[in-house]
Design an enzyme around this catalytic site. Sequence first.
Site, short mmCIF file in Angstrom:
data_model
loop_
_atom_site.label_atom_id
_atom_site.label_comp_id
_atom_site.label_asym_id
_atom_site.label_seq_id
_atom_site.Cartn_x
_atom_site.Cartn_y
_atom_site.Cartn_z
N ASP A 210 40.38 81.73 45.72
CA ASP A 210 40.21 80.23 46.26
C ASP A 210 38.91 80.08 46.30
O ASP A 210 38.06 80.64 47.06
CB ASP A 210 40.88 80.24 47.61
CG ASP A 210 41.09 78.61 48.12
OD1 ASP A 210 40.43 77.75 47.41
OD2 ASP A 210 42.09 78.51 48.99
N ARG B 12 37.50 76.95 47.20
CA ARG B 12 37.40 75.46 47.67
C ARG B 12 36.40 75.69 49.06
O ARG B 12 36.16 76.77 49.39
CB ARG B 12 38.70 75.17 48.17
CG ARG B 12 39.59 74.60 47.15
CD ARG B 12 40.71 74.24 47.73
NE ARG B 12 41.62 75.30 48.24
CZ ARG B 12 42.99 75.19 48.44
NH1 ARG B 12 43.34 73.93 48.40
NH2 ARG B 12 43.58 76.13 49.03
#
Length: 393
Positions: free
Chosen positions: A325, A327
């Site tokens: 991930d 983000r």
Amino acid sequence: MQFDTIELAIEALRNGESIIVVDDEDRENEGDLVAVTEWMDDNTINFMAREGRGLICAPIDKSIAERLKLQSMEQNNTDIYGTHFTVSIDHYKTTTGISAHERTQTARALIDENTNPEDFHRPGHLFPLIAKENGVLTRNGHTEAAVDLARLTGAQPAGVICEIMNDDGTMAKGEDLQSFKERHHLKMITIKSLVAFRKAVELNVNLKAKVKMPTDFGHFDMYGFTTNYSDEEIVAIVKGDLKSNPNVRMHSACLTGDIFHSQRCDCGAQLEASMKYIDEHGGMIIYLPQEGRGIGLINKLRAYELIEKGYDTVTANLALGFDEDLRDYHVAAEILKYFDISEINLLSNNPKKFEGLEDYGIEIVDRIELIVPETQYNHSYMETKKNKMGHLI
């Protein structure tokens, strides 16, 4: 390595001290001595030359370079990190220009508003570097860090930097830098921490448009934002009062799910459920350009290819060379701060979103679960989110 806070580093710089700034492991992974031109003296340059041993340079912002007509050293810059050297300079009142005193004199002339372009001999013994606009938010280099730190001390945007070398001529890293810090009683920070500090204390989003937006799920106000450090465009849709712990959904863009209604994921269903919830209860949806958990559309499709061969959504990302991930939620936090929001009820099943917002000063008062039906195509995906990524589903 033991790092200090940005606040302590700023205090040290204001006191005329040098600090150590360390960049990322996947970049140079080295430490530079950094000082602020306005607060330094001859001893600063002498210390850098004697103990740092690297090239002494003078980071400045673009406005100083333009005012003093400091041209790029090389028009076709092939430096692997894009360091923007100008032609080297000496102030005209110096002799050889190389002594600590005379290099300090040249550096100080860069921030003197009475200095004219013709006051410098070119080439010389000090090497100005032009920082990218928006500093470490645009480029995570020592050049930008020095200029950002100068601004944070309240000084003009200029500094001096010098790489730290070991006694044997190799570059100081890791424990070498820790020993250097302790031996000379210096503060030490990372560029990564400076990036986080700036994102936490500055507002770097700009409202560009606000419109009424009727949809299949209700009538909303839509706000369009840009940032100071990227080409990203972010929208927020709002309904009702945002004053007291508003309901907020941070939704990562998913072209396949949101637009084409792919059943490989639950993104489209979550967006629709969020819009219905916000229409009924009020709040905000921040729509973030984070396709594929930050890897982009084409890479997400490449990950799908691997999933069809037996990988899951986590191992596919790892096989492509990405973290599971990528983000970051600083933009969402800044948009919330734009609306003077510091406490929210978060519509999410993802604990990392809680951590991501809290890292930037947003308090999560309550979690609102967002459960949508599975399909025959996303069962494995949902199990991976639950068992490997810790989603609360």
